[in-house]
Design an enzyme around this catalytic site. Structure first.
Site, PDB file in Angstrom:
ATOM      1  N   ASP A  80      -6.041   1.898  -3.141  1.00 32.35           N
ATOM      2  CA  ASP A  80      -7.269   1.625  -2.401  1.00 32.35           C
ATOM      3  C   ASP A  80      -7.717   2.844  -1.604  1.00 32.35           C
ATOM      4  O   ASP A  80      -8.676   2.768  -0.842  1.00 32.35           O
ATOM      5  CB  ASP A  80      -7.128   0.399  -1.497  1.00 32.35           C
ATOM      6  CG  ASP A  80      -6.145   0.599  -0.346  1.00 32.35           C
ATOM      7  OD1 ASP A  80      -5.412   1.610  -0.361  1.00 32.35           O
ATOM      8  OD2 ASP A  80      -6.097  -0.260   0.551  1.00 32.35           O
ATOM      9  N   SER A 122       0.807  -1.209   0.000  1.00 29.28           N
ATOM     10  CA  SER A 122       0.000   0.000   0.000  1.00 29.28           C
ATOM     11  C   SER A 122       0.850   1.274   0.000  1.00 29.28           C
ATOM     12  O   SER A 122       1.637   1.503  -0.908  1.00 29.28           O
ATOM     13  CB  SER A 122      -0.969  -0.034   1.187  1.00 29.28           C
ATOM     14  OG  SER A 122      -1.918   0.989   1.118  1.00 29.28           O
TER      15      SER A 122
END
Length: 459
Positions: A260, A100
């Site tokens: 995300d 991430s």
């Protein structure tokens, strides 16, 4: 949390903590646990742009195919794309290789179920037991026996029963077309700057916006394997703020490494965080009668200004612990569909099963088009109380429980009693203690938060 799985899968420094050997074991145990009823499990595998992604992908594929699974690599794609494709392709499970927003040296492995949701803790714990040798033998012993099982007790298929690798050539297009189908308008007349964080959205995000008619300027969309999240993306939006003003754009959209999450920038070059994005979208959906249960789920990190703005509109708020998985749990429990985090993890469950930065950007731009209002005006529907977040790197996050630390936190809370709040929590993915404060006076707030942070810096 278990020994391997944290709040967002397994993470660590690639090739040091998260080794190819561990990735092999995770692929092997994960494929088995997630597909006990499937004669040949089919596992979708995606990754971000980190240099270590290829290495870990190869190891995962070896593990999956070693128990007879079929590996479906889709290449570089946002995390929510893997969740979507797992459902679309009717796969047994999905796996994302990404850390991430973490630095390039880190990487991670996260599983999705066949329905595209993150795994329950109990399932992760079962995978972990196989990996660590706590269920049967350790996966270090991978020799097979005459009955077709490895020493670890898992299947050891041979001949035609060994798993295959079947790349999904049109994976990106499948995801792009699905995201476009969620938008009821075209974006002609909008100029958008996209910061792809040199990560998983570097191709997908600009492509979708252009196909929907927007004029797109890109920054940080040239990954080289080592520049992911490097001074760019949703955790470093300064370049995007400058670019929006320089190009006279209507809006800027910043993603993180696996796309995300989303942080936006208005036409004046000012940051619009996840709280203001949620308020903007929630108020618009409420006005159109499209906000299920008139409910929004947020975490304890959301600004008090969000609560005030939503309550004025008659919207019910569900407050959860930090982490989009807890937001998801609250939404599913209450039959609602919209919520997220201040950091930009935002869920539209009517469209996808996990936080989706590209999808969030599309929904935000839809509000701009349908209202005809600039983002600065829409974001101003929420008055943000001064908030300060300080991250302190520590050797042991258990220091939160030290008497000295607890005394400092209580002293800070006492100073802001009735006028603000203090929240101290450990990061779920990094060796950090996060100290967050809100209050009416920025100077006083800084003094209070820094006093607490200074105590943690001693550990």
């Amino acid at each position: 949390m278990g020994k391997l799985f944290g709040t967002d899968g397994v993470r660590g420094v690639a090739n040091s903590e998260l080794t190819p050997e561990l990735a092999f074991k995770l692929g092997r145990a994960g494929a088995y646990v997630l597909s006990k009823e499937a004669p040949q499990p089919r596992i979708v595998i995606g990754k971000d742009t980190r240099i270590s992604g290829d290495m870990l992908e190869a190891a995962l594929i070896a593990g999956i195919t070693s128990v007879g699974g079929e590996a479906l690599p889709v290449g570089v794609l946002p995390t929510p794309g893997i969740a979507y494709l797992t459902r679309k392709l009717k796969a047994t499970a999905g796996v994302v290789i990404s850390a991430s927003h973490n630095p390039v040296a880190d990487n991670g492995i996260k599983f999705f179920s066949a329905s595209g949701f993150k795994l329950p803790d109990a399932v992760e714990e079962e995978i972990e037991r196989y990996v660590l040798g706590e269920k049967g033998q350790s996966l270090d012993n991978v020799g097979g026996d005459a009955e077709g099982r490895h020493d670890d007790g898992l299947p050891a298929p041979t001949g035609a029963l060994v798993g295959r690798v079947r790349p999904v050539a049109d994976a990106e297009t499948l995801f792009v077309e699905y995201l476009k189908s969620t938008v009821p308008v075209d974006f002609s007349g909008l100029k958008v700057v996209v910061d792809g964080a040199n990560g998983a959205a570097y191709q997908v995000a600009p492509r979708i916006l252009r196909e929907l008619g927007a004029e797109v300027v890109t920054i940080c969309c040239t990954p080289d394997g080592t520049n992911i999240n490097d001074g760019c993306g949703s955790t470093h939006p300064e370049k995007l703020c400058e670019a929006v003003v320089a190009h006279g754009a209507h809006v800027g959209l910043a993603h993180d490494g696996d796309a995300d999450r989303l942080i936006a920038v208005d036409e004046k070059g000012r940051i619009v965080d996840g709280d203001r994005i949620m308020v903007t979208c929630a108020l618009h959906m409420k006005a159109k009668g499209q906000l299920p249960k008139d409910t929004v789920a947020v975490t304890v990190m959301s600004n008090m200004g969000l609560h005030l703005a939503l309550k004025r509109a008659g919207i019910r708020i569900l407050e959860t612990k930090v982490g989009d998985r807890y937001v998801l749990e609250a939404l599913l429990r209450e039959g609602a569909s919209f919520g997220g985090e201040q950091s930009g993890h935002i869920l539209f469950l009517q469209h996808n099963t996990t936080g989706d930065g590209v999808l969030t950007g599309l929904q935000l731009l839809t509000v701009l088009k349908e209202t005809g209002k600039p983002l600065s005006e829409l974001a101003a529907q929420m008055e943000q109380l001064p908030q300060l977040l300080v991250n302190v790197r520590v050797k042991d996050k258990g220091c939160m429980n030290a008497p000295e630390a607890q005394a400092a936190v209580e002293a800070g809370k006492a100073k802001l009693a009735g006028r603000g709040r203090i929240l101290v929590r450990p990061s779920g993915t990094e060796p950090l203690i996060r100290v967050m404060g809100e209050g009416p006076d920025p100077e006083e707030l800084k003094q209070v938060v820094e006093a607490i942070a200074d105590v943690f810096r001693r550990f």
